[in-house]
Design a protein around this motif. Structure first.
Motif, mmCIF file in Angstrom:
data_model
loop_
_atom_site.group_PDB
_atom_site.id
_atom_site.type_symbol
_atom_site.label_atom_id
_atom_site.label_comp_id
_atom_site.label_asym_id
_atom_site.label_seq_id
_atom_site.Cartn_x
_atom_site.Cartn_y
_atom_site.Cartn_z
ATOM 1 N N GLU A 64 0.859 -1.178 0.000
ATOM 2 C CA GLU A 64 0.000 0.000 0.000
ATOM 3 C C GLU A 64 0.899 1.234 0.000
ATOM 4 N N PRO A 65 0.477 2.296 -0.691
ATOM 5 C CA PRO A 65 1.295 3.515 -0.742
ATOM 6 C C PRO A 65 1.642 4.065 0.632
ATOM 7 N N SER A 66 0.752 3.876 1.601
ATOM 8 C CA SER A 66 0.984 4.433 2.934
ATOM 9 C C SER A 66 1.573 3.417 3.903
ATOM 10 N N ALA A 67 2.012 2.262 3.386
ATOM 11 C CA ALA A 67 2.563 1.226 4.260
ATOM 12 C C ALA A 67 3.894 1.668 4.866
ATOM 13 N N THR B 1 9.098 9.601 -1.900
ATOM 14 C CA THR B 1 9.657 8.777 -2.972
ATOM 15 C C THR B 1 9.101 7.357 -2.916
ATOM 16 N N GLN B 2 9.009 6.795 -1.694
ATOM 17 C CA GLN B 2 8.468 5.444 -1.540
ATOM 18 C C GLN B 2 7.001 5.390 -1.944
ATOM 19 N N ILE B 3 6.233 6.400 -1.532
ATOM 20 C CA ILE B 3 4.808 6.436 -1.855
ATOM 21 C C ILE B 3 4.614 6.467 -3.369
ATOM 22 N N LEU B 4 5.350 7.328 -4.035
ATOM 23 C CA LEU B 4 5.217 7.439 -5.489
ATOM 24 C C LEU B 4 5.633 6.146 -6.179
ATOM 25 N N ALA B 5 6.711 5.527 -5.682
ATOM 26 C CA ALA B 5 7.179 4.276 -6.287
ATOM 27 C C ALA B 5 6.144 3.168 -6.118
ATOM 28 N N ARG B 6 5.503 3.118 -4.949
ATOM 29 C CA ARG B 6 4.488 2.090 -4.703
ATOM 30 C C ARG B 6 3.250 2.309 -5.570
ATOM 31 N N MET B 7 2.853 3.569 -5.719
ATOM 32 C CA MET B 7 1.696 3.857 -6.572
ATOM 33 C C MET B 7 1.999 3.440 -8.010
ATOM 34 N N LYS B 8 3.231 3.677 -8.427
ATOM 35 C CA LYS B 8 3.638 3.303 -9.776
ATOM 36 C C LYS B 8 3.654 1.781 -9.916
ATOM 37 N N ARG C 47 1.915 -0.387 -8.201
ATOM 38 C CA ARG C 47 0.547 -0.900 -8.191
ATOM 39 C C ARG C 47 -0.097 -0.748 -9.559
ATOM 40 N N ARG C 48 0.140 0.400 -10.184
ATOM 41 C CA ARG C 48 -0.441 0.644 -11.494
ATOM 42 C C ARG C 48 0.121 -0.363 -12.498
ATOM 43 N N THR C 49 1.419 -0.629 -12.396
ATOM 44 C CA THR C 49 2.061 -1.591 -13.291
ATOM 45 C C THR C 49 1.487 -2.992 -13.059
ATOM 46 N N THR D 240 -0.275 -10.448 -16.053
ATOM 47 C CA THR D 240 0.330 -11.709 -16.509
ATOM 48 C C THR D 240 1.847 -11.662 -16.478
ATOM 49 N N THR D 241 2.430 -10.469 -16.431
ATOM 50 C CA THR D 241 3.893 -10.370 -16.451
ATOM 51 C C THR D 241 4.490 -10.264 -15.049
ATOM 52 N N LYS D 242 3.629 -10.177 -14.029
ATOM 53 C CA LYS D 242 4.125 -9.974 -12.666
ATOM 54 C C LYS D 242 5.011 -11.125 -12.213
ATOM 55 N N GLU D 243 4.624 -12.373 -12.521
ATOM 56 C CA GLU D 243 5.369 -13.540 -12.046
ATOM 57 C C GLU D 243 6.667 -13.769 -12.802
ATOM 58 N N SER D 244 6.764 -13.274 -14.022
ATOM 59 C CA SER D 244 7.933 -13.591 -14.838
ATOM 60 C C SER D 244 9.064 -12.575 -14.706
ATOM 61 N N GLN D 245 8.851 -11.529 -13.914
ATOM 62 C CA GLN D 245 9.902 -10.523 -13.808
ATOM 63 C C GLN D 245 11.002 -10.943 -12.838
#
Ligand SMILES: [Zn+2]
Length: 62
Positions: free
Chosen positions: A7-10, A40-47, A49-51, A57-62
């Motif tokens: 979560e962005p606020s984690a 910076t962490q909040i923005l990275a997490r939001m990004k 999550r959007r990705t 389908t590509t989440k597991e192969s990265q």
């Protein structure tokens, strides 16, 4: 220690949401209470999550 589902606020140390955090132990911080993430962490997490949402389908192969 960053997951796409954070979560962005984690916690800024371990990424666990405040409502379930209490005390957690993690290297190299040790025992700690929930700490506010940096902008910076909040923005990275939001990004992340959007990705994760747009590319499920590509989440597991990265
Ligand atoms: Zn934490």
């Amino acid at each position: 220690m960053s997951r796409a589902t954070d979560e962005p606020s984690a916690c800024g140390h371990c990424g666990i949401p405040a409502r379930v955090h209490y005390q957690q132990w993690i290297e190299p911080v040790g025992w700690h209470q929930w700490a506010a993430p940096t902008t910076t962490q909040i923005l990275a997490r939001m990004k992340d999550r959007r990705t994760a949402c747009t590319n499920p389908t590509t989440k597991e192969s990265q």
